[in-house]
Write a protein that holds these residues in place. Structure first.
Motif, PDB file in Angstrom:
ATOM      1  N   ALA A 128       0.840  -1.201   0.000  1.00  0.00           N
ATOM      2  CA  ALA A 128       0.000   0.000   0.000  1.00  0.00           C
ATOM      3  C   ALA A 128       0.870   1.243   0.000  1.00  0.00           C
ATOM      4  CB  ALA A 128      -0.898   0.007   1.219  1.00  0.00           C
ATOM      5  N   THR A 129       0.435   2.227  -0.748  1.00  0.00           N
ATOM      6  CA  THR A 129       1.242   3.444  -0.837  1.00  0.00           C
ATOM      7  C   THR A 129       0.760   4.518   0.144  1.00  0.00           C
ATOM      8  OG1 THR A 129      -0.157   4.081  -2.659  1.00  0.00           O
ATOM      9  CG2 THR A 129       1.970   3.101  -3.210  1.00  0.00           C
ATOM     10  N   GLN A 130      -0.393   4.243   0.780  1.00  0.00           N
ATOM     11  CA  GLN A 130      -0.863   5.224   1.763  1.00  0.00           C
ATOM     12  C   GLN A 130      -0.068   5.093   3.059  1.00  0.00           C
ATOM     13  OE1 GLN A 130      -3.283   3.193   0.242  1.00  0.00           O
ATOM     14  NE2 GLN A 130      -3.512   4.783  -1.308  1.00  0.00           N
ATOM     15  N   ALA A 131      -0.017   6.176   3.775  1.00  0.00           N
ATOM     16  CA  ALA A 131       0.701   6.154   5.053  1.00  0.00           C
ATOM     17  C   ALA A 131      -0.075   5.349   6.071  1.00  0.00           C
ATOM     18  CB  ALA A 131       0.882   7.570   5.580  1.00  0.00           C
ATOM     19  N   SER A 132       0.675   4.537   6.803  1.00  0.00           N
ATOM     20  CA  SER A 132       0.026   3.758   7.850  1.00  0.00           C
ATOM     21  C   SER A 132       0.051   4.573   9.133  1.00  0.00           C
ATOM     22  CB  SER A 132       0.765   2.442   8.028  1.00  0.00           C
ATOM     23  OG  SER A 132       0.586   1.978   9.309  1.00  0.00           O
ATOM     24  N   THR A 133      -0.976   4.428   9.951  1.00  0.00           N
ATOM     25  CA  THR A 133      -1.045   5.217  11.184  1.00  0.00           C
ATOM     26  C   THR A 133      -0.692   4.391  12.392  1.00  0.00           C
ATOM     27  OG1 THR A 133      -3.368   4.716  11.243  1.00  0.00           O
ATOM     28  CG2 THR A 133      -2.745   6.857  10.345  1.00  0.00           C
ATOM     29  N   ALA A 183     -10.423  -8.025   5.878  1.00  0.00           N
ATOM     30  CA  ALA A 183     -10.961  -6.699   6.185  1.00  0.00           C
ATOM     31  C   ALA A 183     -10.616  -6.292   7.616  1.00  0.00           C
ATOM     32  CB  ALA A 183     -12.471  -6.713   5.978  1.00  0.00           C
ATOM     33  N   LEU A 184     -10.739  -7.267   8.543  1.00  0.00           N
ATOM     34  CA  LEU A 184     -10.399  -6.975   9.937  1.00  0.00           C
ATOM     35  C   LEU A 184      -8.942  -6.527  10.040  1.00  0.00           C
ATOM     36  CD1 LEU A 184     -12.203  -9.841  11.925  1.00  0.00           C
ATOM     37  CD2 LEU A 184     -12.823  -7.410  11.796  1.00  0.00           C
ATOM     38  N   SER A 185      -8.085  -7.280   9.382  1.00  0.00           N
ATOM     39  CA  SER A 185      -6.662  -6.945   9.406  1.00  0.00           C
ATOM     40  C   SER A 185      -6.427  -5.533   8.885  1.00  0.00           C
ATOM     41  CB  SER A 185      -5.877  -7.910   8.520  1.00  0.00           C
ATOM     42  OG  SER A 185      -5.493  -9.017   9.269  1.00  0.00           O
ATOM     43  N   ALA A 186      -7.060  -5.269   7.731  1.00  0.00           N
ATOM     44  CA  ALA A 186      -6.852  -3.972   7.106  1.00  0.00           C
ATOM     45  C   ALA A 186      -7.371  -2.849   8.003  1.00  0.00           C
ATOM     46  CB  ALA A 186      -7.549  -3.947   5.751  1.00  0.00           C
ATOM     47  N   LEU A 187      -8.613  -3.062   8.528  1.00  0.00           N
ATOM     48  CA  LEU A 187      -9.199  -2.041   9.385  1.00  0.00           C
ATOM     49  C   LEU A 187      -8.330  -1.794  10.612  1.00  0.00           C
ATOM     50  CD1 LEU A 187     -12.975  -2.990   9.116  1.00  0.00           C
ATOM     51  CD2 LEU A 187     -11.790  -1.037   8.073  1.00  0.00           C
ATOM     52  N   ASN A 188      -7.769  -2.875  11.123  1.00  0.00           N
ATOM     53  CA  ASN A 188      -6.901  -2.748  12.286  1.00  0.00           C
ATOM     54  C   ASN A 188      -5.648  -1.977  11.933  1.00  0.00           C
ATOM     55  OD1 ASN A 188      -4.341  -4.440  13.618  1.00  0.00           O
ATOM     56  ND2 ASN A 188      -5.875  -3.724  15.097  1.00  0.00           N
ATOM     57  N   TYR A 241      -5.280   0.163   9.673  1.00  0.00           N
ATOM     58  CA  TYR A 241      -5.555   1.586   9.429  1.00  0.00           C
ATOM     59  C   TYR A 241      -6.127   2.261  10.670  1.00  0.00           C
ATOM     60  CZ  TYR A 241      -4.467   0.844   4.561  1.00  0.00           C
ATOM     61  OH  TYR A 241      -3.812   0.549   3.408  1.00  0.00           O
ATOM     62  N   GLY A 242      -6.149   1.525  11.819  1.00  0.00           N
ATOM     63  CA  GLY A 242      -6.525   2.122  13.081  1.00  0.00           C
ATOM     64  C   GLY A 242      -8.011   2.319  13.282  1.00  0.00           C
ATOM     65  N   VAL A 243      -8.827   1.742  12.387  1.00  0.00           N
ATOM     66  CA  VAL A 243     -10.280   1.924  12.531  1.00  0.00           C
ATOM     67  C   VAL A 243     -10.795   1.107  13.702  1.00  0.00           C
ATOM     68  CG1 VAL A 243     -12.506   1.723  11.358  1.00  0.00           C
ATOM     69  CG2 VAL A 243     -10.446   2.343  10.082  1.00  0.00           C
ATOM     70  N   ILE A 244     -10.238  -0.109  13.869  1.00  0.00           N
ATOM     71  CA  ILE A 244     -10.669  -0.923  15.005  1.00  0.00           C
ATOM     72  C   ILE A 244      -9.459  -1.217  15.887  1.00  0.00           C
ATOM     73  CG2 ILE A 244     -12.729  -1.954  13.955  1.00  0.00           C
ATOM     74  CD1 ILE A 244     -10.987  -4.358  13.213  1.00  0.00           C
ATOM     75  N   PRO A 245      -9.751  -1.448  17.159  1.00  0.00           N
ATOM     76  CA  PRO A 245      -8.650  -1.604  18.102  1.00  0.00           C
ATOM     77  C   PRO A 245      -7.885  -2.904  17.877  1.00  0.00           C
ATOM     78  CG  PRO A 245     -10.741  -2.009  19.206  1.00  0.00           C
ATOM     79  CD  PRO A 245     -11.072  -1.515  17.839  1.00  0.00           C
ATOM     80  N   ASN A 246      -6.712  -2.886  18.461  1.00  0.00           N
ATOM     81  CA  ASN A 246      -5.813  -4.031  18.359  1.00  0.00           C
ATOM     82  C   ASN A 246      -6.303  -5.193  19.205  1.00  0.00           C
ATOM     83  OD1 ASN A 246      -3.612  -4.362  16.824  1.00  0.00           O
ATOM     84  ND2 ASN A 246      -2.151  -4.207  18.527  1.00  0.00           N
ATOM     85  N   SER A 247      -6.464  -6.351  18.591  1.00  0.00           N
ATOM     86  CA  SER A 247      -6.750  -7.556  19.395  1.00  0.00           C
ATOM     87  C   SER A 247      -6.167  -8.717  18.598  1.00  0.00           C
ATOM     88  CB  SER A 247      -8.254  -7.724  19.582  1.00  0.00           C
ATOM     89  OG  SER A 247      -8.820  -8.249  18.400  1.00  0.00           O
ATOM     90  N   PHE A 248      -6.158  -9.866  19.204  1.00  0.00           N
ATOM     91  CA  PHE A 248      -5.579 -11.029  18.505  1.00  0.00           C
ATOM     92  C   PHE A 248      -6.277 -11.237  17.159  1.00  0.00           C
ATOM     93  CE2 PHE A 248      -5.459 -15.554  17.525  1.00  0.00           C
ATOM     94  CZ  PHE A 248      -4.090 -15.755  17.533  1.00  0.00           C
ATOM     95  N   ILE A 249      -7.626 -11.177  17.239  1.00  0.00           N
ATOM     96  CA  ILE A 249      -8.410 -11.443  16.030  1.00  0.00           C
ATOM     97  C   ILE A 249      -8.174 -10.387  14.961  1.00  0.00           C
ATOM     98  CG2 ILE A 249     -10.749 -11.621  15.096  1.00  0.00           C
ATOM     99  CD1 ILE A 249     -11.447 -13.368  17.267  1.00  0.00           C
ATOM    100  N   THR A 250      -8.166  -9.145  15.374  1.00  0.00           N
ATOM    101  CA  THR A 250      -7.996  -8.103  14.356  1.00  0.00           C
ATOM    102  C   THR A 250      -6.579  -8.116  13.808  1.00  0.00           C
ATOM    103  OG1 THR A 250      -7.538  -6.479  16.093  1.00  0.00           O
ATOM    104  CG2 THR A 250      -9.786  -6.600  15.269  1.00  0.00           C
ATOM    105  N   GLU A 251      -5.620  -8.390  14.696  1.00  0.00           N
ATOM    106  CA  GLU A 251      -4.235  -8.383  14.246  1.00  0.00           C
ATOM    107  C   GLU A 251      -3.944  -9.525  13.258  1.00  0.00           C
ATOM    108  OE1 GLU A 251       0.206  -7.723  15.972  1.00  0.00           O
ATOM    109  OE2 GLU A 251      -1.560  -7.472  17.226  1.00  0.00           O
ATOM    110  N   TYR A 252      -4.487 -10.713  13.580  1.00  0.00           N
ATOM    111  CA  TYR A 252      -4.218 -11.880  12.721  1.00  0.00           C
ATOM    112  C   TYR A 252      -5.431 -12.246  11.868  1.00  0.00           C
ATOM    113  CZ  TYR A 252      -0.003 -12.307  15.472  1.00  0.00           C
ATOM    114  OH  TYR A 252       1.175 -12.059  16.080  1.00  0.00           O
ATOM    115  N   GLY A 253      -6.293 -11.277  11.668  1.00  0.00           N
ATOM    116  CA  GLY A 253      -7.533 -11.528  10.913  1.00  0.00           C
ATOM    117  C   GLY A 253      -7.291 -12.215   9.578  1.00  0.00           C
TER     118      GLY A 253
END
Ligand code: C2E
Ligand code: CA
Ligand code: CA
Length: 869
Positions: free
Chosen positions: A18-23, A352-357, A359-371
């Motif tokens: 991805a060329t967008q900046a990660s937050t 999607a969970l991974s991506a959303l995580n 990009y900071g839309v959803i909080p960090n958790s095991f599921i979101t991190e390894y979605g």
């Protein structure tokens, strides 16, 4: 899996490139401060640490244009320019700390790290995935820089980063222990994840080897491609498999993307049966596969940056196509599409969970991190289950189909057996039928060359009566019973041949139409044991008991023998039938086949059909055999003997066609033809001066013709010949079939003036009293008695007695069949009146006879043949 592969691939690529900046925020170890994070773009690519340091020292700081950076995970997109970063890390605590600086983006080509501490020389470290793994201080896919901080100390870092892919520089600062703990955990999760994929690859590969079904191979290869792709993206494969070959690491990453796409598309085609279920979509997938293959080639020829961009461009739309296959085919009712769509859905959610995580839309958790990993693992598992289910279903269908085909096969076999049973057995008696008997006979004649056997037919003459009296149902029961008994009875006879032997039955009787049965005997065995026969015959002729009644079946037996009466079944059976007919007319009810009785043989049928024509077309002729006086050897007369020169059979003797004529009524026109022609010849002879007699053979059936006498009488009158010169010969046996009627008819005949001769005398059993009454003037002693008169004294006695007796009764006695001088002498001595025979003259055609008459008239017939000869 396809989904899995494609989707993941796409998401990964989106995320990774991805060329967008990660937050994503950097997490600093507690008590540590990261100050003045700044970066510098080296557009010319000419800066070195020395030029930078000297520029700072020289105070021309502004000329370098450092910019401050708030984000510790900067992403600068695709750029080939080197980027410089600098920052300081302070230890505010009073503790010494072992620290780790991590740049957690393993795709960077070159990462050069320069460390400065007060009063210490600069240390430098060169990392990057274009360098061998051995350059790294810590064996980890990410770039790890361990360093220590004594209390209140600060370390300043300068980092130069350059890369062909997207330039992301996520900076993490760790306390050493917590870094290793986290690495351990992450490794576990990834090992587990890689393990799942590896197992799936292996299982599907083995299924493919066992079944040779391409779907499994494609799935295994696509999953493997995905495994390699993730491994390469995370640089895990670099670390584990080819740490000394950075080029291979980059190449594997470039190839893994299009290869995974190709195999995913191949899998989708097979798994969803696109070729038949959605031909257009199938074509599109074929195009994707071709492009994917081109991209694989491109990974060798294009630059790293170009290759990555081309792959991403191809993968994103292709992914959309593969993704849409699931729901599209689900809607069309393709069962496999359900699994496909679900698996895809799970992966999409995970991604999607991974991506959303990220990009900071959803909080960090095991599921979101390894979605993404979780989603793709589930996707792989669901598809493996789908494949297993499909395997199971196909197996089940195969087993069912097999069971069905076995059932059908058995049914067919049963039907065949039933049919055979029907074809080869009699419906009422259940005994083998005519076809079976024929087979048995043909087998015997083939296998037993040189052996004799008999085919016997037993016919129940009274069975028709039983049928009419008891009704068909009862008659069938009787027939069945008779069949059973006959079979038992026949089995008791030595030499009987089995017609059919099965596990539980042996049959030696075959059952025919019209209450007839067939049995085969081996003649040699039968003849050697003929004591058993009379008993069997006796039992066979016994009446049978049925519902309290005694039924007389009146069997008759006809027998034909192999090989004299035929060598094939059809002939033997037919001849046994002919014999059966004769048997039925006989007292003892048993008869062997006799060809001469056979009204049915082919030659006989031809004769029958052609004889009439032969009369009409004059293909019959007459031969003439002279009769001589014994005393002076003069010619007294002729006997007219019929000849038929048949176009195919050649000369046919009257013995063969006269019986046919008698049985069919042709004898009537035939005899009249002979009479007319014989009289015509005699007229000619008379005109030529030969005043002799003409004997004509007539048959017993002629005597039954109402107008026969009239015909003879008018024929004689019409010829104007002296009637006494016409002799009508009738055999003794012919007269005996109906003596009373014959007598009356002969008397009427005698009244025409013609003379009557009793032919073949001595072969019948006529009584002398009867003979005495006959209006005959001549007796012809049969040639069977004459033949051996010179050698057999009994014959001579008989002939002498017969001659004397007949002469006393007023008959002239003729001896026929004189074949030699001795016989003639004996007859002379006995005192016969006339002789006839080959020794004197054989029957001759008219022209030869006339020739002879002219030549020999002087000596042999001087008396009866006047000068005219
Ligand atoms: P048949 O009336 O007893 O005639 C004499 C048969 O003996 C003739 O056979 C003749 O060729 C044969 N024969 C003459 N001399 C000798 C001899 O020395 N030795 C032997 N072995 N045979 C001799 P053919 O011509 O074959 O006639 C056979 C029978 O056919 C006749 O026996 C007669 O019963 C019948 N037949 C012939 N022509 C007529 C006919 O026109 N009408 C009828 N109804 N029967 C005929
Ligand atoms: Ca005769
Ligand atoms: Ca005769």
């Amino acid at each position: 899996m396809i989904i899995f592969r494609t989707l993941t691939l796409t998401l990964l690529i989106c995320v990774a490139f991805a060329t967008q900046a990660s937050t994503n925020a950097v997490q600093l170890a507690k008590g540590k401060r990261l100050v003045n994070l700044e970066y510098l773009v080296d557009e010319q690519g000419s800066l070195t640490i020395d030029t930078i340091l000297s520029a700072q020292k020289g105070g021309s700081l502004s000329s370098l244009n450092w910019k401050s950076l708030v984000n510790t995970s900067p992403n600068f997109g695709y750029t080939l320019s080197p980027y410089w970063f600098r920052f300081k890390i302070y230890n505010d605590s009073s503790m010494r700390a072992d620290q780790i600086l991590e740049i957690s983006y393993p795709q960077l080509d070159y990462v050069d790290i320069f460390q400065f501490r007060t009063n210490q020389p600069m240390t430098q470290l060169h990392l990057g995935d274009r360098l061998e793994f051995s350059h790294r201080l810590v064996a980890h896919p990410n770039f790890i820089i361990p360093f220590e901080l004594v209390p209140e100390e600060a370390v300043e870092f300068y980092i130069r980063v350059q890369s062909g892919g997207s330039l992301q520089v996520p900076l993490n600062l760790w306390q050493e222990e917590s870094f290793y703990v986290s690495v351990g955990q992450e490794d576990q999760i990834h090992t587990f994840y890689y393990g799942i994929l590896a197992v799936i690859v292996i299982i599907n590969f083995f299924v493919f080897v066992a079944l040779r079904e391409r779907t499994y191979l494609y799935y295994a290869l696509a999953t493997l491609g995905y495994l390699i792709l993730i491994g390469s993206l995370r640089a895990k494969t670099f670390q584990l498999f080819w740490p000394d070959a950075p080029w291979l690491h980059n190449q594997s990453l470039l190839m893994a993307i299009p290869l995974t796409l190709v195999f995913s598309a191949l899998f989708t085609r097979e798994f969803l049966h696109l070729e038949s279920n959605a031909p257009k979509l199938d074509k599109l997938l074929k195009a994707i596969i071709s492009l994917g293959a081109l991209a694989v080639l491109g990974s060798f020829t294009l630059s790293y940056a170009a290759s990555v961009r081309a792959s991403v461009l191809l993968v994103i739309p292709s992914f959309l196509v593969l993704f849409s296959c699931g729901p599209l085919l689900w809607r069309r009712g393709v069962r496999a599409a359900r699994y496909y769509s679900i698996a895809w859905g799970v992966l999409t959610i995970g991604g999607a969970l991974s991506a959303l995580n990220k990009y900071g839309v959803i909080p960090n958790s095991f599921i979101t991190e390894y979605g993404l990993q979780i989603g793709s693992a589930f996707e792989a598992i669901i598809l493996t289950i789908a494949l297993a289910e499909r395997l199971y279903r196909e197996r089940e269908q195969k087993v069912l189909a097999q069971a069905e085909s076995i059932r059908e096969h058995n049914e067919r076999r049963h039907a065949e057996v039933r049919l055979m049973q029907q074809i080869l057995h009699h419906p009422v008696t259940h005994l083998p039928n005519r076809a079976s008997l024929e087979m048995a006979i043909n087998d015997l004649s083939r296998s037993q060359k040189g052996r004799n056997f008999s085919v016997c037919l037993v016919h129940l003459a009274r069975f028709q009566e039983i049928n009419k009296t008891l009704g068909y149902n009862n008659a069938d029961l009787v027939l069945e019973e008779v069949g059973r008994k006959l079979n038992q009875l026949a089995q008791a006879i030595v030499g009987v041949q089995f017609i059919e032997e099965t596990d539980d039955d042996r049959f030696c009787v075959a059952s025919f139409e019209a209450a007839s049965f067939g049995v085969i005997f081996d003649n040699d065995i039968l003849n050697a044991n003929d004591e058993s026969l009379p008993a069997v015959k006796e039992r066979l002729f016994r009446p049978i008991e049925f519902k309290g009644m005694r039924l007389e079946l009146s069997p008759a037996i006809g027998i034909a023998q192999y090989p004299e009466h035929g060598v094939d079944a059809a002939t033997l059976i037919r001849h046994a039938h002919v014999a059966l007919e004769a048997a039925e007319a006989q007292e003892n009810r048993v008869a062997y086949y006799r060809p001469e009785q056979d009204r049915y043989n082919a030659r006989r049928l031809t004769i029958l059909s052609e004889l009439k024509l032969a009369i009409v077309h004059d293909s019959l002729t007459l031969n003439f055999q002279p009769k001589f006086s014994v005393r002076d050897e003069t010619l007294i007369g002729m006997e007219a003997l019929l000849r038929w020169n048949h176009p195919r059979f050649g000369l046919i003797r009257p013995d063969e066609f006269i019986p046919v004529a008698e049985q069919t009524g042709i004898i009537k026109p035939l005899t009249r033809w002979v009479i007319e022609h014989a009289l015509a010849v005699l007229q000619d002879l008379y005109r030529a001066g030969h005043h002799i007699s003409m004997a004509i053979n007539i048959s017993a059936s002629n005597l039954r013709e109402a107008d026969f006498v009239e015909f003879v009488s008018s024929a004689i009158q019409a010829s104007a010949l002296p009637a006494h010169q016409i002799i009508l010969e009738l055999t003794e046996t012919a007269m005996m079939t109906d003596p009373v009627r014959s007598l009356a008819a002969l008397e009427a005949l005698a009244n025409t003036g013609a003379r009557i001769s009793i032919d073949d005398f001595g072969t019948g059993y006529s009584s002398l009293a009867y003979i005495k009454k006959l209006p005959a003037s001549e007796i012809k002693i049969d040639r069977s008695l004459i033949k051996e008169i010179s050698s057999k004294s009994e014959d001579q006695v008989i002939v002498r007695a017969t001659t004397q007796m007949c002469q006393q009764l007023g008959f002239k006695v003729v001896a026929e069949g004189v074949e030699d001088e001795l016989t003639l002498r004996a007859l002379k001595q006995i005192g016969c009146d006339l002789v006839q025979g080959y020794y004197l003259l054989p029957p001759l055609p008219l022209d030869r006879l006339v020739e002879w008459l002219c030549k020999d008239s002087h000596h042999k017939n001087a008396g009866s043949m006047p000068a005219s000869a």
